[in-house]
Design a protein around this motif. Structure first.
Motif, PDB file in Angstrom:
ATOM      1  N   LYS A  95    -116.957   1.537 -10.489  1.00  0.00           N
ATOM      2  CA  LYS A  95    -115.937   1.890  -9.502  1.00  0.00           C
ATOM      3  C   LYS A  95    -114.934   0.746  -9.497  1.00  0.00           C
ATOM      4  O   LYS A  95    -115.272  -0.376  -9.138  1.00  0.00           O
ATOM      5  N   ARG A  96    -113.730   1.054  -9.909  1.00  0.00           N
ATOM      6  CA  ARG A  96    -112.709   0.007 -10.038  1.00  0.00           C
ATOM      7  C   ARG A  96    -112.159  -0.384  -8.679  1.00  0.00           C
ATOM      8  O   ARG A  96    -111.986   0.437  -7.798  1.00  0.00           O
ATOM      9  N   GLY A  97    -111.857  -1.653  -8.517  1.00  0.00           N
ATOM     10  CA  GLY A  97    -111.255  -2.150  -7.292  1.00  0.00           C
ATOM     11  C   GLY A  97    -109.741  -2.181  -7.372  1.00  0.00           C
ATOM     12  O   GLY A  97    -109.053  -2.164  -6.369  1.00  0.00           O
ATOM     13  N   ARG A  98    -109.220  -2.242  -8.605  1.00  0.00           N
ATOM     14  CA  ARG A  98    -107.777  -2.252  -8.832  1.00  0.00           C
ATOM     15  C   ARG A  98    -107.523  -1.822 -10.272  1.00  0.00           C
ATOM     16  O   ARG A  98    -108.442  -1.752 -11.082  1.00  0.00           O
ATOM     17  N   THR A  99    -106.289  -1.566 -10.593  1.00  0.00           N
ATOM     18  CA  THR A  99    -105.925  -1.114 -11.933  1.00  0.00           C
ATOM     19  C   THR A  99    -104.785  -1.971 -12.480  1.00  0.00           C
ATOM     20  O   THR A  99    -104.219  -2.795 -11.773  1.00  0.00           O
ATOM     21  N   GLY A 100    -104.455  -1.759 -13.744  1.00  0.00           N
ATOM     22  CA  GLY A 100    -103.307  -2.419 -14.342  1.00  0.00           C
ATOM     23  C   GLY A 100    -103.523  -3.853 -14.793  1.00  0.00           C
ATOM     24  O   GLY A 100    -102.552  -4.565 -15.016  1.00  0.00           O
ATOM     25  N   ARG A 101    -104.771  -4.268 -14.930  1.00  0.00           N
ATOM     26  CA  ARG A 101    -105.079  -5.645 -15.355  1.00  0.00           C
ATOM     27  C   ARG A 101    -106.261  -5.613 -16.309  1.00  0.00           C
ATOM     28  O   ARG A 101    -107.039  -4.680 -16.332  1.00  0.00           O
ATOM     29  N   TRP A 102    -106.415  -6.691 -17.078  1.00  0.00           N
ATOM     30  CA  TRP A 102    -107.617  -6.831 -17.893  1.00  0.00           C
ATOM     31  C   TRP A 102    -108.810  -6.996 -16.957  1.00  0.00           C
ATOM     32  O   TRP A 102    -108.762  -7.804 -16.031  1.00  0.00           O
ATOM     33  N   GLU A 103    -109.865  -6.236 -17.200  1.00  0.00           N
ATOM     34  CA  GLU A 103    -111.112  -6.350 -16.440  1.00  0.00           C
ATOM     35  C   GLU A 103    -112.263  -6.293 -17.435  1.00  0.00           C
ATOM     36  O   GLU A 103    -112.438  -5.299 -18.134  1.00  0.00           O
ATOM     37  N   ASN A 104    -113.035  -7.341 -17.514  1.00  0.00           N
ATOM     38  CA  ASN A 104    -114.192  -7.372 -18.402  1.00  0.00           C
ATOM     39  C   ASN A 104    -115.374  -6.719 -17.713  1.00  0.00           C
ATOM     40  O   ASN A 104    -115.726  -7.076 -16.600  1.00  0.00           O
ATOM     41  N   MET A 105    -116.003  -5.770 -18.418  1.00  0.00           N
ATOM     42  CA  MET A 105    -117.214  -5.139 -17.904  1.00  0.00           C
ATOM     43  C   MET A 105    -118.452  -5.677 -18.601  1.00  0.00           C
ATOM     44  O   MET A 105    -119.515  -5.716 -18.022  1.00  0.00           O
ATOM     45  N   TYR A 106    -118.308  -6.054 -19.860  1.00  0.00           N
ATOM     46  CA  TYR A 106    -119.418  -6.588 -20.645  1.00  0.00           C
ATOM     47  C   TYR A 106    -118.825  -7.585 -21.614  1.00  0.00           C
ATOM     48  O   TYR A 106    -117.834  -7.297 -22.283  1.00  0.00           O
ATOM     49  N   ASP A 107    -119.403  -8.756 -21.694  1.00  0.00           N
ATOM     50  CA  ASP A 107    -118.852  -9.837 -22.508  1.00  0.00           C
ATOM     51  C   ASP A 107    -120.017 -10.510 -23.223  1.00  0.00           C
ATOM     52  O   ASP A 107    -120.928 -11.028 -22.579  1.00  0.00           O
ATOM     53  N   SER A 108    -120.009 -10.503 -24.551  1.00  0.00           N
ATOM     54  CA  SER A 108    -121.136 -11.038 -25.303  1.00  0.00           C
ATOM     55  C   SER A 108    -120.648 -11.943 -26.426  1.00  0.00           C
ATOM     56  O   SER A 108    -119.692 -11.621 -27.118  1.00  0.00           O
ATOM     57  N   GLY A 109    -121.328 -13.051 -26.608  1.00  0.00           N
ATOM     58  CA  GLY A 109    -121.034 -13.960 -27.704  1.00  0.00           C
ATOM     59  C   GLY A 109    -119.897 -14.924 -27.392  1.00  0.00           C
ATOM     60  O   GLY A 109    -119.364 -14.958 -26.296  1.00  0.00           O
ATOM     61  N   THR A 110    -119.541 -15.705 -28.397  1.00  0.00           N
ATOM     62  CA  THR A 110    -118.446 -16.671 -28.281  1.00  0.00           C
ATOM     63  C   THR A 110    -117.673 -16.705 -29.589  1.00  0.00           C
ATOM     64  O   THR A 110    -118.186 -16.339 -30.648  1.00  0.00           O
ATOM     65  N   ASN A 111    -116.450 -17.155 -29.516  1.00  0.00           N
ATOM     66  CA  ASN A 111    -115.596 -17.352 -30.691  1.00  0.00           C
ATOM     67  C   ASN A 111    -115.648 -16.164 -31.635  1.00  0.00           C
ATOM     68  O   ASN A 111    -115.376 -15.048 -31.242  1.00  0.00           O
ATOM     69  N   THR A 112    -116.019 -16.367 -32.914  1.00  0.00           N
ATOM     70  CA  THR A 112    -116.021 -15.265 -33.876  1.00  0.00           C
ATOM     71  C   THR A 112    -117.243 -14.363 -33.747  1.00  0.00           C
ATOM     72  O   THR A 112    -117.397 -13.432 -34.511  1.00  0.00           O
ATOM     73  N   GLY A 113    -118.074 -14.606 -32.802  1.00  0.00           N
ATOM     74  CA  GLY A 113    -119.207 -13.735 -32.540  1.00  0.00           C
ATOM     75  C   GLY A 113    -119.030 -12.965 -31.243  1.00  0.00           C
ATOM     76  O   GLY A 113    -119.971 -12.423 -30.696  1.00  0.00           O
ATOM     77  N   ARG A 114    -117.803 -12.887 -30.735  1.00  0.00           N
ATOM     78  CA  ARG A 114    -117.579 -12.317 -29.406  1.00  0.00           C
ATOM     79  C   ARG A 114    -117.166 -10.851 -29.482  1.00  0.00           C
ATOM     80  O   ARG A 114    -116.383 -10.449 -30.323  1.00  0.00           O
TER      81      ARG A 114
END
Length: 184
Positions: A95-114
């Protein structure tokens, strides 16, 4: 691996299925975070730690509410069972709180493994992958409604990714690149 690092929205459930995990149950279910008052994994020991998260009425029982700042997230420690690169399905109620912006839902890894699942500023459900050669964004289906929960499913099989919103196919994309294998 983190759930929501950036912006306000609510997540009620997250399931991760893998066709390649040797530790998965016979159904293929690798992890299930109900976020019903805690960030415990009800399938494996991939328990999360909540930071600046409150629990509110969700789609089913409670859901996690994020405060809208980078310090609001659920973090899960590195685990080989969550090293999902070639074939997986991730589903969640959002359930979104706002729209029109980047919102990360799932973020895995770092750098070239992201890789990430996000909402873009155009409100599109987006799969982002950062490999050694390039950063790539693949999007399908917009969600602009902030009044109700929506079901999102991302299904990746090799170089094909399928997007589903509220049970309806919203796009198929052929992707290039792959993050370097790392645990989240």
């Amino acid at each position: 691996m983190n759930f929501n690092k950036e912006h306000i929205f609510f997540i009620s459930l997250i399931f991760i299925f893998s066709t390649t995990s040797v530790l998965a149950a016979s159904s293929g279910l690798v992890s299930h975070w109900r976020l019903d008052g805690d960030a415990l994994d009800s399938i494996n020991a991939n328990h999360g730690t909540a930071s600046s998260v409150s629990y509110v009425t969700g789609k089913f029982n409670q859901g996690a509410s994020f405060s809208g700042v980078k310090s609001s997230y659920v973090s899960v420690a590195d685990s080989s069972t969550l090293n999902l690169l070639n074939a997986f399905t991730i589903t969640m109620w959002v359930k979104r709180g706002r729209t029109g912006r980047w919102e990360n839902m799932y973020d895995s890894g770092t750098n070239t493994g992201r890789w990430m699942i996000q909402f873009s500023p155009r409100n599109l459900v987006t799969y982002f992958i950062n490999d050694a050669a390039d950063r790539n964004y693949y999007s399908a289906g917009a969600i602009t409604d902030t009044s109700q929960f929506h079901h999102i499913a991302i299904v990746k099989n090799g170089s094909t990714i399928n997007f589903y919103i509220d049970g309806q196919a919203s796009g198929v994309r052929t992707i290039s690149g792959s993050p370097t294998p790392t645990t989240p």
